[in-house]
Each structure stands twice: as structure tokens, then as C-alpha cells.
Design a protein around this motif. Structure first.
Motif: not given
Length: 630
Positions: A95-96, A507, A509-511, A528
């Protein structure tokens, strides 16, 4: 291989003409090429066959029943490029960056990679590729890009695999200097996806994202029959998925530094050990000048394998007057020098050196004309890239002479380690003082400057021009801003550059999701979490001013005053107010709003000249480029 696939201009199957854009008709004129799909029911005349000219399943033209019509929407979606992006996103196992969950199965990474290649029928073919394999901490992408351009200009068909991508995943796989086309990407993607999906088990799960893309790159390069494949290591070297390469022609290690310590170790020696893992018996290797701690490890590993490890000196431009590297920054001379050594060795080992130099005398420092062309034409977005963006010129109702019109210039560099941040700061300081685009550094986006109505010209000499250097920053939470910020600030200050303001953004975009250039940009920012951005601001204020003004709290967008007033950018740093909004920095609610706000600021004050350094993360750089392209 793909020459027999032609776009279908008119759908020949009744009832599905409105979604046939992604289909391809085989040259036999009687079959449909589709991803791995079962369509229809027992009452429908549908036959699954294999066309002799195609590797993937095809479906003969059929009478369409109600069941098929009900599946039209899902069927169309499955064939779209966005569907491929969703499929790729499902391969992201973390997820990250902090998440260290395992892929699963009973095999190790490289053993698993070998099994995947065997399933794809690539196990033997990959050994026939003439590969340049490159590892390192910084400069891997630039070195690979220089090498690709050099060999392409020398007359060879090239394949280039790099990471990460900035806007579209196809950037990672280039053939002859161009991103692989969408049609070819989809053709090879679904074929690869289907073959691997059929073999999934508890012991062998689907490959994670990087591993899948590496497999896909090998498949494409073999299919496209490239003369040379330049492969950039993803992470480390010894256990990287690309290290399934058994017999490269030559290996290279770029500058080493402290990065990915959570995986590679917290000393330079440990990191160097991972990078040296790509060295192979009887394969020559090159590196650049390194700190002794790293060089000792590299040389020790080379000695164990009984191979030569040569040091490529930085390119000496004094000897080649008139040559201008296409990639900006002093550090690129180091990367260019390594690329020249790698390409010369590749040409010699493959028996092509004499063909390239012709009748020229082959002395020690000779660089062929093709090499010089390649060094001046290589392109790599998001590294020391300058983009002019002034859409207000097209829409402004203010009658201002062109030579005094306000300017908004983005300086983009995805630096995210202490060493790369220092190089970025040097480049930015020099570039902003020149006040114009450095030689060909913005070549990939020249059309962007034109589209936005800006034609680059010299920096204004008008005394009324207000010039401001702005920092637009974000980084992953695994990075340490206490290390990055001092390097950036001190290097810029030593060269006479001082940031008027710093803007910290979340950000876009997401990881855990792969997107394309056409992916819809969300506008909803209400949920956010800006905790990390406030921590970055807190660290920045403390480092720049030596004062700890704010407590570290968790904020969300609804708790944040949406945007600063326009005059926020006009003020100089004279004091810091011990409040949530400082006179020298701001946390911004979203990146799209920030880009719009910067444009509005320049539109409001036509004499304002903003030079915005975008750095800290390649993801941030990619998001900015994506927004500017829109």
C-alpha cells in the motif's frame, strides 16, 4: 511480428460496432483477436480457436445473442487501456513504501522470475539478447538513456527498460527511442497476462508490478528483435528481478549513495555489495569514481569473479568543444562518461566497433560522431527538465508587451536522496541565473510550451520585473526531510539562490494504483490527510529559520484555509509569524489547485516571474507534468 495486425475500420460483428475501437482483425479476415475471454452461451454459435498467425486466442465471427449483448459494457472495458492499468494496479502488493509485506508463494524472487520466463517461453531467448545492465543509486536512468541514444545513432535497433514512469507506464519500455505504442503494449500485455494468470497457484502467485513489467519488457524486446537491450536495475542489484540476466555483454554501476537503506543496508559498503551483485563471470564491468568505502566493495567483488572493473572518467567537454549534453546538470558529465565506456565496450564485444569508427584512428579518448549525436539528443523527462507554462498569454485581457509579460517556469527534477538533492540544487541555481531554457533540456515538451502560448526568450531586463524562486515539494514518508532540506538549502545558498516561498502539496497519484496520461484527475480533496505536508512545513521552517513555531498536528483539507492570497508570493521573507500559515511557506490542499493558483498569481501580476523548483519525488514531478499537459 505485428505487421499482420491492422486496425478494424468497420466492425463486422452485428451489435458491437460501438465498441470495436480496441479490436484488431487478423490478416486472415475471418477471426477476432481478443484477450482471454469466453463469450456467449451454449445456444450461441461461438467457436474458440487459435489462428496460425497469432499467439493469443481468437474467436470466430458469431451470431450475437442476448447474453453477449448484456456483456457488451464489461467486454469493451476489458479491452481498454485503462483496464490494463487496473490489471497492473492489482499487482501492487504494498500500500505504501513502508509496507514490507511479502508476495507469497514458496519461491524466492529470482527463482520465481525464472519460472515466469519459462512459462512465457522466454528462458532461452533472453540469453540471446545483447544486454547492457546498469545498477547504481543515482544516474542509472540518465546513463541508460545516454547509452540508448548513442547506440541508436550508431545504427542499431535499441530497447530501453527504465523505471519509474512519470505519466504513462509505456515510458518504461522504449524501442528505437520511442515509448512502446499503445497497440503493441496491449497486444503483448494481454498475452503475457493470460499466460501467467493460467499458471497462478498458492505456490506461484502473479508477479508483482515491477517483475511483471520486466517480463513484459523482455518479451517486447525479443519480439521486436532489438540489436541491444539496455536494462536499468529496479532496486539494488543482487536480488533485483532484472538480475535474471545471466550473460550481459557489459555491466555498469553509476554513482552510489545512501538510499533505500531499509532494504539495502545503512552503510555505503552494504549498498555497494547489492549493486555489485549484477557483476557476472567473464563480463566486463565499469563504474564511475566512488567514495573509497563503495569502491573497495566493488573491486573486491570484481576480483572474486576475476573480471576487469574499469573506472570511466567524467566526459571532458574541453576536448569536445561545441558538444552540449541534452540532459542538464554538471553531474551528467559523469553519467555521459560511463555511457560512452559502456557503449564502446558493447560495440567491441559484439564486433561492431570498427564499423562505427570507420577509417578513424582508434586512440584512447576518441569519441565517434554517432556518440556525440547521441549525447546531444538523449531525452529523459523529469530530470533537470525545464517547462515554460503561461496559458494566461492566450487568455489575458491585460494589454502587456510581450517582453514584460509575467512568466511561470517549472524546473523539474525528481531528486529524493541527499546526493541527488545536491546535484538538483546546483542545477537549479545555475539554470535560474541563466533565465532561459538550457540547451534542449525541455525537448520532450517543446510542444507544451507552444501549446501554452509561450515562445522562450531571454530573461527580462525590465527593472520592474519581480523574480521569485519558489519550492514546490513533496516526498514519500520513508524519506527524511531533516537530511534533504539542509542539503537543498545550503547548496542553493552557497550559489546565491534563496527560495522566496515553499509550498508543500499532497500527491495526486497514489502508490497503489497505476494510471495513464488519460486517467481522470480527481477534484475531490475533502478527505485528503495533510499530516505529512504539515510535518514537512514544520521541518522546513525550523531548518530555514532555526525556530520551532508550530506543534505537529494532524490536519485535513477542511481545516485548511483553501489557498493563500495572491500577495503571499509578492512578500519577501522578513519574519515568520507563529501561526498555521507562515509568511515564507504554505501547505496547499491539492496539486491541481496549486497549479491553477500559481497561474492566477502570474496573471494577476504580469510583471511577476516565478521560477518553481519541483522536487522531492518523481511521483510529484510526473503529476505536475500530467497537469501541464492537460
Amino acid at each position: 511480428m505485428l505487421s499482420h495486425i491492422k486496425p478494424l475500420l468497420k466492425c463486422e460483428v452485428v451489435g458491437i460496432s460501438h465498441f470495436c475501437r480496441r479490436k484488431r482483425l487478423c490478416s486472415c479476415k475471418s477471426t477476432w483477436h481478443l484477450p482471454h475471454w469466453s463469450v456467449g452461451s451454449s445456444d450461441t454459435k461461438v467457436l474458440r480457436i487459435s489462428c496460425s498467425k497469432m499467439a493469443s486466442p481468437v474467436i470466430e465471427k458469431a451470431e450475437v445473442d442476448d447474453n453477449f449483448k448484456n456483456n457488451e459494457q464489461d467486454f469493451s472495458l476489458s479491452l481498454s487501456y485503462e483496464a490494463a492499468m487496473e490489471a497492473l494496479s492489482s499487482l501492487i502488493t504494498r500500500q505504501n513504501r513502508k509496507d514490507r509485506s511479502s508476495v507469497g508463494g514458496k519461491y524466492g524472487k529470482l527463482e520465481r522470475m525464472s519460472i515466469y520466463l519459462k512459462i512465457m517461453g522466454l528462458e532461452e531467448q533472453i540469453n540471446e539478447l545483447k544486454i547492457i545492465h546498469v545498477a547504481g543509486t543515482k544516474g542509472k536512468g540518465s546513463t541508460c538513456t545516454f547509452s540508448e541514444a548513442i547506440l541508436r545513432e550508431s545504427g542499431f535497433r535499441t530497447g530501453l527498460f527504465t523505471s519509474p514512469h512519470l505519466i504513462d507506464v509505456r515510458e518504461r519500455i522504449r524501442v528505437d527511442g520511442l515509448d512502446i505504442s499503445e497497440d503493441k503494449f496491449l497486444f503483448h500485455f494481454w498475452n503475457c497476462w493470460n499466460l501467467l494468470k493460467d499458471k497462478v497457484s498458492d505456490d506461484l502467485p502473479m508477479p508483482p508490478l515491477f517483475q511483471f513489467l520486466a517480463i513484459l519488457a523482455f518479451k517486447i524486446f525479443i519480439s521486436e528483435q532489438v540489436d541491444v537491450a539496455i536494462i536499468e536495475v529496479g532496486l539494488g542489484g543482487k536480488r533485483d528481478s532484472t538480475n535474471v540476466i545471466k550473460s550481459p555483454v557489459v555491466c555498469g554501476v553509476t554513482s552510489l549513495g545512501m538510499d533505500h537503506m531499509d532494504v539495502l543496508g545503512d552503510t555505503l559498503g552494504e549498498i555497494a555489495s547489492h549493486k555489485a551483485g549484477i557483476f557476472k563471470p567473464e563480463v566486463p564491468a565499469f563504474t564511475v569514481p566512488q567514495l573509497s568505502e563503495a569502491m573497495d566493495v566493488l573491486q573486491e567483488r570484481a576480483a572474486e569473479l576475476k573480471i576487469s572493473l574499469k573506472i570511466a572518467e567524467p566526459l571532458d567537454l574541453k576536448r569536445w568543444m561545441g558538444l552540449k549534453l541534452s540532459l542538464s546538470g554538471e553531474h551528467q558529465f559523469v553519467n555521459a562518461g560511463l555511457a560512452v565506456s559502456l557503449c564502446k565496450c558493447w560495440l567491441q564485444k559484439t564486433g561492431n566497433w570498427d564499423n562505427v569508427i570507420g577509417t578513424k584512428e582508434d586512440n584512447e579518448g576518441y569519441i565517434p560522431e554517432a556518440f556525440l549525436r547521441g549525447l546531444s539528443m538523449a531525452r529523459l523527462s523529469g530530470r533537470a527538465q525545464i517547462v515554460h507554462d503561461t496559458p494566461l498569454v492566450l487568455h489575458s485581457s491585460i494589454n502587456v508587451p510581450g517582453d514584460t509579460m509575467g512568466k511561470l517556469v517549472y524546473y523539474l527534477d525528481g531528486a529524493h536522496s541527499p546526493e541527488s538533492m545536491e546535484a538538483c540544487a546546483k542545477w537549479f541555481s545555475i539554470a535560474t541565473k541563466e533565465g532561459k531554457i538550457l540547451p534542449t533540456s525541455a525537448q520532450p515538451f517543446e510542444d507544451l510550451s507552444y501549446k501554452n502560448g509561450f515562445f522562450p526568450h531571454e530573461r527580462q531586463s525590465n527593472a520592474d520585473v519581480i523574480s521569485k524562486q519558489i519550492l514546490l515539494f513533496n516526498c514519500m514518508e520513508v524519506r527524511d526531510p531533516h537530511i534533504l532540506f539542509p542539503q537543498l538549502v545550503s547548496t542553493c545558498s552557497s550559489l546565491g539562490t534563496h527560495f522566496s516561498k515553499a509550498l508543500f502539496v499532497p500527491s495526486m497519484s497514489t502508490y497503489n494504483r497505476v494510471t495513464s496520461g488519460a486517467t481522470i484527475i480527481p477534484s475531490d480533496i475533502s478527505a485528503k490527510d495533510l499530516t505529512w505536508q504539515f510535518k514537512l512545513q514544520h521541518t522546513w521552517e525550523k531548518i530555514v529559520h532555526g525556530k520551532d513555531f508550530m506543534s505537529e498536528k494532524s490536519y485535513k483539507a477542511e481545516n485548511l484555509e483553501l489557498l493563500p492570497p495572491f500577495n503571499f508570493l509578492y512578500e519577501d521573507i522578513t519574519y515568520c509569524n507563529p501561526s498555521r500559515r507562515f509568511s515564507c511557506s504554505a501547505v496547499m490542499p491539492s496539486l491541481p489547485l496549486t497549479i491553477k493558483w500559481l497561474r492566477d498569481c502570474v496573471k494577476e501580476n504580469p510583471s511577476l516571474h516565478l521560477q518553481v523548483l519541483v522536487t522531492g519525488s518523481l511521483h510529484l514531478v510526473g503529476d505536475v507534468l500530467k497537469l501541464l499537459r492537460r
